[in-house]
Scaffold this motif. Structure first.
Motif, PDB file in Angstrom:
ATOM      1  N   GLY A  41       5.152  -7.556  -0.609  1.00  0.00           N
ATOM      2  CA  GLY A  41       6.025  -8.102  -0.267  1.00  0.00           C
ATOM      3  C   GLY A  41       6.967  -7.955  -0.804  1.00  0.00           C
ATOM      4  N   ARG A  42       6.392  -8.495  -2.834  1.00  0.00           N
ATOM      5  CA  ARG A  42       7.499  -8.512  -4.004  1.00  0.00           C
ATOM      6  C   ARG A  42       7.741  -7.178  -4.295  1.00  0.00           C
ATOM      7  NH1 ARG A  42       2.698 -11.629  -5.343  1.00  0.00           N
ATOM      8  NH2 ARG A  42       2.596 -12.960  -3.699  1.00  0.00           N
ATOM      9  N   ALA A  43       7.595  -5.873  -3.933  1.00  0.00           N
ATOM     10  CA  ALA A  43       7.865  -4.337  -4.949  1.00  0.00           C
ATOM     11  C   ALA A  43       9.652  -4.227  -4.621  1.00  0.00           C
ATOM     12  CB  ALA A  43       7.338  -3.046  -3.709  1.00  0.00           C
ATOM     13  N   GLY A  44       9.863  -3.305  -5.653  1.00  0.00           N
ATOM     14  CA  GLY A  44      11.265  -3.376  -5.192  1.00  0.00           C
ATOM     15  C   GLY A  44      11.749  -2.276  -4.489  1.00  0.00           C
ATOM     16  N   ALA A  45      10.806  -1.469  -4.181  1.00  0.00           N
ATOM     17  CA  ALA A  45      10.868  -0.777  -2.344  1.00  0.00           C
ATOM     18  C   ALA A  45      10.413   0.090  -2.095  1.00  0.00           C
ATOM     19  CB  ALA A  45      11.723   0.882  -3.648  1.00  0.00           C
ATOM     20  N   THR A  46      10.636   0.790  -0.438  1.00  0.00           N
ATOM     21  CA  THR A  46       9.342   1.037  -0.535  1.00  0.00           C
ATOM     22  C   THR A  46       9.552   2.378   0.587  1.00  0.00           C
ATOM     23  OG1 THR A  46       8.326  -1.152   0.705  1.00  0.00           O
ATOM     24  CG2 THR A  46       8.074   0.835   1.681  1.00  0.00           C
ATOM     25  N   LEU A  47       8.699   3.138   0.778  1.00  0.00           N
ATOM     26  CA  LEU A  47       9.037   4.788   0.671  1.00  0.00           C
ATOM     27  C   LEU A  47       7.968   4.986   2.057  1.00  0.00           C
ATOM     28  CD1 LEU A  47       8.571   6.549  -2.991  1.00  0.00           C
ATOM     29  CD2 LEU A  47      10.762   5.665  -2.241  1.00  0.00           C
ATOM     30  N   VAL A  48       8.661   5.274   3.043  1.00  0.00           N
ATOM     31  CA  VAL A  48       8.007   5.471   4.009  1.00  0.00           C
ATOM     32  C   VAL A  48       8.065   7.407   4.504  1.00  0.00           C
ATOM     33  CG1 VAL A  48       8.292   5.126   6.620  1.00  0.00           C
ATOM     34  CG2 VAL A  48       9.343   3.296   5.070  1.00  0.00           C
ATOM     35  N   LEU A  49       6.875   7.725   4.170  1.00  0.00           N
ATOM     36  CA  LEU A  49       6.292   9.191   4.510  1.00  0.00           C
ATOM     37  C   LEU A  49       5.748   9.361   5.761  1.00  0.00           C
ATOM     38  CD1 LEU A  49       4.462   9.305   0.576  1.00  0.00           C
ATOM     39  CD2 LEU A  49       6.269   9.091   1.523  1.00  0.00           C
ATOM     40  N   GLY A  50       6.974   9.463   6.136  1.00  0.00           N
ATOM     41  CA  GLY A  50       6.906  10.316   7.460  1.00  0.00           C
ATOM     42  C   GLY A  50       7.786   9.382   9.169  1.00  0.00           C
ATOM     43  N   PRO A  51       7.994   9.929   9.995  1.00  0.00           N
ATOM     44  CA  PRO A  51       9.007   8.941  10.205  1.00  0.00           C
ATOM     45  C   PRO A  51       8.074   7.661  11.445  1.00  0.00           C
ATOM     46  CG  PRO A  51       9.303  10.975  11.094  1.00  0.00           C
ATOM     47  CD  PRO A  51       8.479  11.456  10.038  1.00  0.00           C
ATOM     48  N   SER A  52       6.539   7.949  11.673  1.00  0.00           N
ATOM     49  CA  SER A  52       6.151   7.009  12.095  1.00  0.00           C
ATOM     50  C   SER A  52       5.719   5.508  11.513  1.00  0.00           C
ATOM     51  CB  SER A  52       4.971   7.653  12.685  1.00  0.00           C
ATOM     52  OG  SER A  52       3.714   7.685  11.952  1.00  0.00           O
ATOM     53  N   LEU A  53       6.012   5.438  10.310  1.00  0.00           N
ATOM     54  CA  LEU A  53       6.054   4.736  10.087  1.00  0.00           C
ATOM     55  C   LEU A  53       7.146   3.533   9.953  1.00  0.00           C
ATOM     56  CD1 LEU A  53       3.029   5.230   7.158  1.00  0.00           C
ATOM     57  CD2 LEU A  53       2.894   3.832  10.092  1.00  0.00           C
ATOM     58  N   GLU A  54       8.193   3.702  10.024  1.00  0.00           N
ATOM     59  CA  GLU A  54       9.364   3.262   9.494  1.00  0.00           C
ATOM     60  C   GLU A  54       9.714   2.156  10.578  1.00  0.00           C
ATOM     61  OE1 GLU A  54      13.484   5.468  10.830  1.00  0.00           O
ATOM     62  OE2 GLU A  54      14.258   3.748  10.137  1.00  0.00           O
ATOM     63  N   THR A  55       9.087   1.795  11.520  1.00  0.00           N
ATOM     64  CA  THR A  55       8.507   0.261  12.238  1.00  0.00           C
ATOM     65  C   THR A  55       7.817  -0.669  10.444  1.00  0.00           C
ATOM     66  OG1 THR A  55       8.843   1.091  13.882  1.00  0.00           O
ATOM     67  CG2 THR A  55       8.927  -1.073  13.781  1.00  0.00           C
ATOM     68  N   ALA A  56       7.150  -0.396  10.669  1.00  0.00           N
ATOM     69  CA  ALA A  56       5.954  -0.607   9.585  1.00  0.00           C
ATOM     70  C   ALA A  56       7.103  -1.303   8.696  1.00  0.00           C
ATOM     71  CB  ALA A  56       5.460  -0.340   9.266  1.00  0.00           C
ATOM     72  N   ALA A  57       7.932  -0.312   7.507  1.00  0.00           N
ATOM     73  CA  ALA A  57       8.725  -0.178   6.883  1.00  0.00           C
ATOM     74  C   ALA A  57       9.544  -1.251   7.218  1.00  0.00           C
ATOM     75  CB  ALA A  57       9.538   0.584   5.855  1.00  0.00           C
ATOM     76  N   ALA A  58      10.667  -1.678   7.962  1.00  0.00           N
ATOM     77  CA  ALA A  58      11.104  -2.278   8.735  1.00  0.00           C
ATOM     78  C   ALA A  58      10.953  -3.960   9.113  1.00  0.00           C
ATOM     79  CB  ALA A  58      12.499  -2.070   9.878  1.00  0.00           C
ATOM     80  N   HIS A  59      10.033  -3.956   9.219  1.00  0.00           N
ATOM     81  CA  HIS A  59       9.519  -4.919   9.229  1.00  0.00           C
ATOM     82  C   HIS A  59       9.245  -5.979   7.868  1.00  0.00           C
ATOM     83  CE1 HIS A  59       6.501  -8.679   9.260  1.00  0.00           C
ATOM     84  NE2 HIS A  59       5.539  -7.844   8.602  1.00  0.00           N
ATOM     85  N   LEU A  60       8.935  -4.995   6.953  1.00  0.00           N
ATOM     86  CA  LEU A  60       8.696  -5.364   5.543  1.00  0.00           C
ATOM     87  C   LEU A  60       9.799  -5.916   5.197  1.00  0.00           C
ATOM     88  CD1 LEU A  60       6.251  -5.959   4.071  1.00  0.00           C
ATOM     89  CD2 LEU A  60       6.575  -3.474   2.785  1.00  0.00           C
ATOM     90  N   SER A  61      11.191  -5.464   5.412  1.00  0.00           N
ATOM     91  CA  SER A  61      11.946  -5.473   4.777  1.00  0.00           C
ATOM     92  C   SER A  61      12.454  -6.676   5.208  1.00  0.00           C
ATOM     93  CB  SER A  61      12.820  -3.900   4.846  1.00  0.00           C
ATOM     94  OG  SER A  61      14.812  -3.996   4.909  1.00  0.00           O
ATOM     95  N   ALA A  62      11.953  -7.034   6.631  1.00  0.00           N
ATOM     96  CA  ALA A  62      13.198  -8.051   7.147  1.00  0.00           C
ATOM     97  C   ALA A  62      12.115  -9.535   6.638  1.00  0.00           C
ATOM     98  CB  ALA A  62      12.704  -8.552   8.748  1.00  0.00           C
ATOM     99  N   ALA A  63      10.899  -9.293   6.619  1.00  0.00           N
ATOM    100  CA  ALA A  63      10.037 -10.126   6.195  1.00  0.00           C
ATOM    101  C   ALA A  63      10.423 -10.706   4.922  1.00  0.00           C
ATOM    102  CB  ALA A  63       8.297 -10.230   6.539  1.00  0.00           C
ATOM    103  N   CYS A  64      10.362  -9.843   3.526  1.00  0.00           N
ATOM    104  CA  CYS A  64       9.930  -9.964   2.686  1.00  0.00           C
ATOM    105  C   CYS A  64      11.711  -9.407   1.731  1.00  0.00           C
ATOM    106  CB  CYS A  64       9.496  -9.425   1.706  1.00  0.00           C
ATOM    107  SG  CYS A  64       7.706  -9.985   2.749  1.00  0.00           S
ATOM    108  N   GLY A  65      12.181  -8.531   2.744  1.00  0.00           N
ATOM    109  CA  GLY A  65      13.568  -8.487   1.498  1.00  0.00           C
ATOM    110  C   GLY A  65      12.812  -7.012   1.056  1.00  0.00           C
ATOM    111  N   VAL A  66      12.536  -6.352   0.991  1.00  0.00           N
ATOM    112  CA  VAL A  66      11.967  -4.913   0.386  1.00  0.00           C
ATOM    113  C   VAL A  66      12.589  -3.577   0.159  1.00  0.00           C
ATOM    114  CG1 VAL A  66      10.185  -3.453  -0.530  1.00  0.00           C
ATOM    115  CG2 VAL A  66       9.798  -5.527  -0.026  1.00  0.00           C
ATOM    116  N   PRO A  67      13.753  -2.915   0.490  1.00  0.00           N
ATOM    117  CA  PRO A  67      14.486  -2.072   0.894  1.00  0.00           C
ATOM    118  C   PRO A  67      13.449  -1.102   0.711  1.00  0.00           C
ATOM    119  CG  PRO A  67      15.103  -2.136  -1.822  1.00  0.00           C
ATOM    120  CD  PRO A  67      14.462  -3.316  -0.679  1.00  0.00           C
ATOM    121  N   TYR A  68      13.924   0.385   2.142  1.00  0.00           N
ATOM    122  CA  TYR A  68      12.972   1.220   2.053  1.00  0.00           C
ATOM    123  C   TYR A  68      13.947   2.345   2.862  1.00  0.00           C
ATOM    124  CZ  TYR A  68      13.117   0.730   7.666  1.00  0.00           C
ATOM    125  OH  TYR A  68      14.827   0.627   8.663  1.00  0.00           O
TER     126      TYR A  68
END
Lengths: 450, 445
Positions: free
Chosen positions: B229-256
């Motif tokens: 939740g404190r990382a500078g960025a999220t790298l999403v490897l594979g389209p299927s994990l975008e939902t998980a990254a979007a949640h992280l972005s919404a909850a903790c503000g980590v851009p992906y």
């Protein structure tokens, strides 16, 4: 439903049907969080899939077929439809609205695509839970398509593999055996029950029976074709091979058609000797028994020569064994014939009768392992100073992590160990596993400073 | 771009799908000292365990709540609770609790089960129990994998002061342990610190430990995951994990940023460019050299690949990667995806269909090579075509964990493997003898 699980659990030919034993023994339930091994659906497939010209259609969501299709070691000399994965692959909507329509369509499509001799339709936990009427769908399909469509009620959650074996036997009794007639009959016709032709084992055995003039009328079910199952009731004798999981089938055939049964095994010298002689005696009295005796003597002499170099390596080597109910005691006997000492034997998947037999063979109770998880097997191997773990593929990599030699004896294996030729192969594989030079290297520490 | 075909079928023949619960278990195995626990019949766990074991050639810790017919009818909550108690007693660092079609059909509430577990066993308060819904009737391996990754992040990630050098790497189901290693090396080459979720490169990479264990022997440590939740960025490897990254972005503000694939020249170029931007550093010389090797190898390989046809059946994420790469080398691809995953409609292929291996057979008529898991071996033999064993499961070959598909080096390996398979199948016409000319034997006689 013609098929009652409780009846199958209380198998009357099995001495553990007694009240005080209850469900323990033949069909112990799984412990949540500790369970190892397969479910009843898995068990039913072990028995029925080897029928090579029948289609095997799994009615349920994807896991049951999607994770398991084409994973059996059984072999066919002809059609091998069991290598195809067929499933209705139910979706959420179909579970809510009912999947019977899709099943009807799937059966039609199966027949159109694969032209099977028959279709076995397997219930799964979800379709059993939602109450899909498999019997009705199968009856209708059988009438319209003019070929046997057999419902198999062995949803996974009913119990272990062993129970699934029985439920499959029950399906054969209810729907298959007795529905056909053989082209001809001989006084030496037998059925093999619970022989699944793993890696082609049956083909090590049939030549021996041929030499005695004993004809295998129906193979239940290794390398079987559907039609031969329909006239199994015309055999003079059933030979139940290794373990009692399908004893209900043998008993049912005795009750309904008066076919007596005999238990035997083709693993190891002692069992081959006893089984071939007993079979001959029952079918042809003293004269045939004498021929069996001669056959055994000749084969043992030849095998003795071939086994001699392996026995020098194997004599006194210590092994831990864990294998399924179908051949637990039989494999103990074969390994002892090769000179191995069994220091522990997993009994989790064996029926109580089979456990008794193992106890007699190994001679001491402390060798019996109730907990047969991979970790427990490895721990037992270490505790008892075993040289090798002999088990199913699921335990293979745990053994290797423990730097312990391993031999696969379960149904996914690629090697045929039945008969005299099979025993020689078993000795060879054991020797190769134990003697591989890799064992001298994996224990070495890093040669440079940390 | 081809339209994604979807045929409603009553009968699935030779399924390409495996179960979402298997995928969920796989994701959990990328956490350190984790025991995945499938809430279902023993078979649900056993089939999955056998398949994972045979593919990775590793012991797979996978427990079952061993739901029975009675439990299913009378409520399976106690069974699940008892299983949780026993699994917790083994001492794992995390338990991954997964549902199955059976328990979802009867309507078990995993969240409630976890709450009951918390109430009944306060001594296990420190033990994380992550529940993910993975019913078989919705999706395949990658959907279950994605559900587990999302559940892990929901439970573990905590917002807080930004650690800009920390980068979340959400490694999708198409990424092998070797792939994850390669990605880590690339991220570290820019001075960034990767937090890999889940990290199969430390658990299912096929390493020999001192002692066998009843849990995953490696993977992302649970205590590290709060930092996601404190990382500078999220790298999403594979389209299927975008939902998980979007949640992280919404909850903790980590851009992906989503990278649908990391194989292929352009895809890797873009990834490295992104890392350069995140870190403010130049692309290291070593990677530049690898890039030139790839360019050279692509030139060598294009003679073999150009104009040839591949029929590919894989999980959707992996299909996106493989099909895109091969079309970049001039191959014509017909694809079958296990499920209608995101990103499929972005691939430039001749045809693409959601289906099973029977669909592959239909699309393979003109193919020179098949690409699928080992379950397609019989099909390849029937058709007399070579099979490249990629995807899941591969049961009859060694090295599933070692296969490197990503980065410049991994791309090159993939291309050479495909080219070599085609090289064994020359395109020359069969020998022809003119009936007008004397036959050779007549000549020599």
């Amino acid at each position: 439903m013609a098929l009652r699980v409780a009846d199958v659990l209380r198998e009357s030919a099995c001495e553990h049907a007694s009240v005080e034993v209850g469900r323990r023994g033949c069909s112990r339930r799984n412990v949540p969080g500790e369970a190892a091994g397969g479910c009843a659906f898995d068990g039913a497939q072990i028995v029925l899939l080897p029928v090579g010209d029948a289609a095997h259609l799994v009615h349920g969501p994807i896991a049951c077929a999607g994770n398991s299709w084409n994973n059996r070691g059984t072999r066919s000399s002809g059609p091998a439809l069991y290598r195809r994965g067929l499933t209705t692959d139910l979706t959420e909507q179909e579970i809510i609205m009912g999947g019977e329509g899709k099943l009807r369509e799937a059966i039609r499509e199966t027949v159109r695509r694969l032209s099977p001799a028959a279709v076995f339709v397997y219930a799964t936990c979800v379709t059993a839970l939602t109450g899909e009427d498999l019997d009705q769908v199968c009856r209708d399909a059988q009438a319209t398509l003019a070929l046997p469509v057999i419902p198999v009620h062995a949803a996974g959650f009913l119990g272990k593999k062993n129970l699934g074996n029985r439920l499959a036997g029950q399906a054969l009794l209810e729907h298959v055996i007795g529905t056909g007639e053989p082209p001809d009959s001989t006084p030496l016709d037998i059925n093999l029950i619970a022989e699944y032709n793993i890696a082609g084992e049956l083909w090590h055995v049939l030549p021996l029976l041929d030499e005695l003039g004993v004809r295998v009328l129906s193979r239940v079910s290794g390398d079987a074709r559907y039609r031969e199952l329909t006239f199994a009731h015309r055999a003079r004798l059933n030979l139940v091979v290794c373990g009692r999981a399908l004893l209900n089938l043998a008993r049912g055939m005795e009750e309904r058609w008066g076919v007596p049964y005999l238990e035997g095994s083709f693993y190891g010298l002692r069992e081959l000797d006893a089984t071939l002689k007993a079979l001959a005696e029952r079918l042809g009295g003293a004269p045939l028994r004498a021929r069996a005796q001669a056959l055994v003597r000749r084969e043992e002499a030849a095998a003795g020569l071939a086994l001699a170099p392996y026995r020098r390596v194997l004599a006194g080597r210590r092994a831990v064994l864990y294998t399924g109910g179908v051949k637990s005691w039989a494999m103990v006997s074969a390994l002892q014939d090769l000179g191995l000492e069994l220091t522990a034997v997993g009994t989790n998947k064996s029926s109580r009768h089979d456990v008794e037999r193992i106890r007699r063979l190994v001679g001491k109770d402390e060798c019996l392992l109730e907990d047969s998880g991979a970790g427990a097997l490895l721990a037992a191997a270490r505790r008892t100073g075993a040289d090798i773990l002999i088990a199913g593929g699921r335990n293979q990599y745990t053994a290797l992590k423990g730097r312990l030699p391993f031999l696969d004896v379960n149904q996914e294996r690629q090697e045929a160990y039945a008969g005299y030729a099979g025993l020689i192969r078993l000795a060879e594989r054991l020797t190769l596993a134990l003697e591989n030079p890799v064992w001298g290297q994996v224990g070495r520490e890093e040669p440079w400073p940390a | 771009m081809a339209r994604v075909e979807y045929h409603r079928k009553a009968l699935s023949v030779d399924p390409l799908k495996t179960s979402p619960a298997l995928g969920g278990a796989l994701a959990f195995l990328g956490l350190d000292r984790c025991i995945p626990l499938l809430h279902g019949s023993v078979g649900c766990a056993n089939f999955a365990k056998v398949l994972l074991t045979r593919h990775f050639r590793e012991p797979i810790p996978l427990a079952s709540t061993a739901l029975t017919d009675l439990g299913a009818c009378m409520g399976g909550g106690e069974t699940a609770l008892e299983a949780l108690r026993r699994v917790a007693a083994k001492g794992p660092a995390v338990i991954g609790l997964l549902s199955t079609a059976l328990t979802e059909t009867k309507g078990d509430d995993l969240a409630a089960t976890v709450r009951e577990f918390r109430a009944a066993f306060p001594e296990q308060a420190a033990l994380p129990v992550i529940a993910a819904a993975t019913p078989d009737f919705a999706g395949s391996l990658q959907e279950g994998y994605a559900a587990a990754v999302e559940a892990i992040l929901r439970e573990a990630a905590r917002p807080g002061e930004r650690k800009s050098a920390l980068v979340n790497v959400l490694a999708g189901p198409a990424f092998t342990p070797a792939d994850v290693d390669e990605v880590r090396a690339m991220v570290e080459a820019f001075g960034l610190t990767p937090l890999v979720v889940p990290d199969l490169s430390r658990s299912l990479d096929g390493h020999l430990d001192c002692e066998p264990a009843p849990w995953s022997t490696g993977g992302t440590p649970w205590e590290d995951l709060a930092d996601a939740g404190r990382a500078g960025a999220t790298l999403v490897l594979g389209p299927s994990l975008e939902t998980a990254a979007a949640h992280l972005s919404a909850a903790c503000g980590v851009p992906y940023q989503v990278f649908p694939r990391l194989s292929g020249l352009g895809a890797v170029d873009e990834f490295l460019g992104h890392l350069a931007a995140l870190s403010g550093r130049r692309v290291p010389d070593g990677l530049r050299r690898e890039r030139r090797r790839l360019l050279d190898g692509m030139l060598d390989a294009h003679f073999f690949l150009g104009g040839r046809r591949a029929a590919v059946a894989l999980e959707a994420d992996q299909l996106v990667g493989v099909a895109s790469l091969l079309t970049e080398l001039g191959m014509r691809v017909a694809g079958v995806a296990a499920t209608a995953g995101p990103g499929l409609d972005q691939v430039s292929v001749d045809r693409i269909r959601v289906g099973d291996l029977a669909d592959l057979e239909e699309l393979a008529a003109e193919a020179d090579v098949l690409i699928a898991g080992s379950q397609a071996a019989d099909l390849a033999e029937r058709l007399g075509k070579p099979l490249l064993r990629w995807g899941f499961p591969v049961l009859d070959r060694l090295g599933a964990a070692r296969r490197l598909n990503v980065g410049y080096a991994g791309t090159l390996d993939l291309l050479f493997e495909a080219a070599n398979a085609l090289a064994q199948r020359p395109v020359e016409p069969a020998a022809y003898r003119s009936p007008l000319r004397p036959q050779p034997e007549e000549v020599t006689a």
